[in-house]
Design a protein around this motif. Structure first.
Motif, PDB file in Angstrom:
ATOM      1  N   PRO A 123       0.825  -1.217   0.000  1.00  0.00           N
ATOM      2  CA  PRO A 123       0.000   0.000   0.000  1.00  0.00           C
ATOM      3  C   PRO A 123       0.858   1.265   0.000  1.00  0.00           C
ATOM      4  N   GLY A 124       0.535   2.179  -0.894  1.00  0.00           N
ATOM      5  CA  GLY A 124       1.227   3.465  -0.953  1.00  0.00           C
ATOM      6  C   GLY A 124       2.455   3.488  -1.837  1.00  0.00           C
ATOM      7  N   ALA A 125       2.967   2.317  -2.229  1.00  0.00           N
ATOM      8  CA  ALA A 125       4.206   2.294  -3.024  1.00  0.00           C
ATOM      9  C   ALA A 125       4.005   2.915  -4.395  1.00  0.00           C
ATOM     10  N   ALA A 126       2.919   2.545  -5.055  1.00  0.00           N
ATOM     11  CA  ALA A 126       2.669   3.075  -6.401  1.00  0.00           C
ATOM     12  C   ALA A 126       2.429   4.578  -6.368  1.00  0.00           C
ATOM     13  N   GLU A 127       1.828   5.080  -5.275  1.00  0.00           N
ATOM     14  CA  GLU A 127       1.495   6.507  -5.192  1.00  0.00           C
ATOM     15  C   GLU A 127       2.686   7.360  -4.751  1.00  0.00           C
ATOM     16  N   TYR A 128       3.489   6.861  -3.818  1.00  0.00           N
ATOM     17  CA  TYR A 128       4.461   7.730  -3.152  1.00  0.00           C
ATOM     18  C   TYR A 128       5.922   7.389  -3.407  1.00  0.00           C
ATOM     19  N   ALA A 129       6.199   6.265  -4.042  1.00  0.00           N
ATOM     20  CA  ALA A 129       7.592   5.901  -4.317  1.00  0.00           C
ATOM     21  C   ALA A 129       7.943   6.214  -5.760  1.00  0.00           C
ATOM     22  N   ILE A 130       9.221   6.468  -6.010  1.00  0.00           N
ATOM     23  CA  ILE A 130       9.739   6.672  -7.357  1.00  0.00           C
ATOM     24  C   ILE A 130      10.232   5.317  -7.853  1.00  0.00           C
ATOM     25  N   SER A 131       9.524   4.762  -8.808  1.00  0.00           N
ATOM     26  CA  SER A 131       9.885   3.436  -9.315  1.00  0.00           C
ATOM     27  C   SER A 131      11.105   3.528 -10.219  1.00  0.00           C
ATOM     28  N   ALA A 132      11.997   2.531 -10.109  1.00  0.00           N
ATOM     29  CA  ALA A 132      13.196   2.505 -10.951  1.00  0.00           C
ATOM     30  C   ALA A 132      12.852   2.306 -12.422  1.00  0.00           C
ATOM     31  N   LYS A 133      11.698   1.746 -12.702  1.00  0.00           N
ATOM     32  CA  LYS A 133      11.228   1.574 -14.070  1.00  0.00           C
ATOM     33  C   LYS A 133       9.747   1.920 -14.120  1.00  0.00           C
ATOM     34  N   PRO A 134       9.260   2.495 -15.194  1.00  0.00           N
ATOM     35  CA  PRO A 134       9.961   2.850 -16.429  1.00  0.00           C
ATOM     36  C   PRO A 134      11.021   3.931 -16.194  1.00  0.00           C
TER      37      PRO A 134
END
Length: 384
Positions: A123-134
């Motif tokens: 929970p919250g990772a997709a909204e608040y984290a900067i994903s290494a990809k794309p």
């Protein structure tokens, strides 16, 4: 008026601008396949080369030096290039669906769209984290962060990286190297690296794990091992990483570099996939369920020869993929591809040195290894 005769050319659609497809285009430029029309669909014009990305973030390479211009490459190869995002397939009618274009018909399809870190389960990772990809989104966020840091030189910055594999470790070292030069007071930068296992980089040797652990700690990066992230929350000022152990880490930004995953539309289309959604292919890089579909790079899982999700395999699958696409289009027998069991990794430290890792062997850190890695990477990019 007489009707225009219908084209008898076969249509090959390449979905994604990954390393394997870039090499396919390079091969097509040198040795075109007669009677073939090709369309490349990619969600970006500039395809990042993974081997140089940590060096780009550390400040060694410009954007142009570590990106392949797919539009330019497609033009020199004589194929059509569309900037769009593929979102679905009809494998009965052989159609590719995308966000902006009309459905595109194909006789044969090849998929090389890479992978993305798995975030949906936290929970919250997709909204608040900067994903290494794309990668394009990562670099855009990185550019914004650099602007903010330069505008607030007196602020104490807290940054976190979730994921202690090779990607997370290299990113942590690159961030520390670049930001350590921008933020003059070393006490104004705190970096956290969180990893759910008891050691970083579990796929590498004990010596490499110990060496990189020492480098991380000596450079002030706080290691949090055996810490499975359970949620990320946002307050008015900070982002809070919560772990199953009860540990909470407050930070300004979170970089997410965890286990790779695949988009759901591949499995939804009816392709046979593995448990993480990657396309299962045989040793000819051909889909187990749909012989008109090929796949390479991170998005593919070879049924009898599974490989790590590493750029070295995507690069080496490029030529075999081209050869088998040429064979299938000309109704010739396909050729098996056998990935190597061990491979050499050159892991940059962000400071002009690198560590060599292969199987149970490791060496470094060394400037000579960095120069070697730099020469290999620049030579690869010169081909495009």
């Amino acid at each position: 008026m007489p009707q225009k005769p219908q084209s008898t050319a076969k249509q090959l659609v390449l979905v994604g601008g990954g390393h394997s497809h870039a090499i396919v285009l390079k091969q097509l430029r040198a040795k075109p396949i007669p009677g073939l029309e090709i369309i490349l669909i990619s969600n970006t014009r500039f395809a990042p080369y993974s081997g140089m990305l940590p060096g780009h973030i550390a400040g060694f390479y410009s954007f142009e030096e570590c990106h392949i211009d797919l539009e330019k490459l497609a033009k020199t190869t004589g194929i059509d290039f569309i900037v769009d995002e593929a979102v679905g397939l009809d494998l009965q009618k052989n159609l590719v669906f995308s966000t902006k274009s009309q459905p595109i018909k194909f006789d044969f399809l090849s998929v090389d769209i890479g992978s993305t870190p798995a975030t949906l389960s936290v929970p919250g990772a997709a909204e608040y984290a900067i994903s290494a990809k794309p990668v394009p989104q990562l670099l855009e966020k990185w550019k914004q962060l650099l602007t903010e840091i330069l505008a607030q030189p007196q602020k104490h910055w807290h940054l976190a990286i979730v994921g202690g594999g090779a990607g997370g470790v290299e990113l942590a070292l690159a961030l520390e190297a670049h930001l350590g030069k921008l933020i003059k007071n070393p006490h104004h930068l705190t970096l956290h690296l969180l990893h759910k296992q008891d050691e970083i980089m579990s796929s590498h040797s004990q010596w490499v794990r110990r060496c990189l652990t020492n480098i991380l700690t000596n450079r002030g990066i706080q290691l949090h091992l055996n810490q499975a992230v359970s949620a990320i929350k946002k307050t008015s000022q900070k982002k809070i990483i919560s772990c199953e152990s009860g540990l909470e880490v407050e930070c300004d930004e979170v970089f997410w570099v965890t286990q790779a995953s695949a988009p759901a539309w591949l499995k939804e289309a009816g392709l046979t996939t593995d448990e993480r959604g990657f396309i299962l292919v045989n040793d000819k890089l051909q889909s187990l369920s749909h012989p008109q579909v090929f796949a390479a790079g991170d998005i593919a899982s070879i049924i009898n020869s599974p490989t790590p999700k590493a750029g070295v395999f995507a690069v080496r699958q490029g030529k075999p993929l081209y050869e088998n696409l040429a064979c299938v289009l000309q109704a010739k027998p396909l050729k098996p591809y056998q990935p190597q069991k061990q491979y050499l990794s050159l892991i940059g430290t962000g400071t002009g040195e690198a560590i060599a890792s292969r199987g149970n062997w490791g060496f470094g850190p060394s400037q000579v290894l960095w120069w070697w890695k730099d020469w290999i990477d620049r030579r690869f990019m010169k081909g495009f």
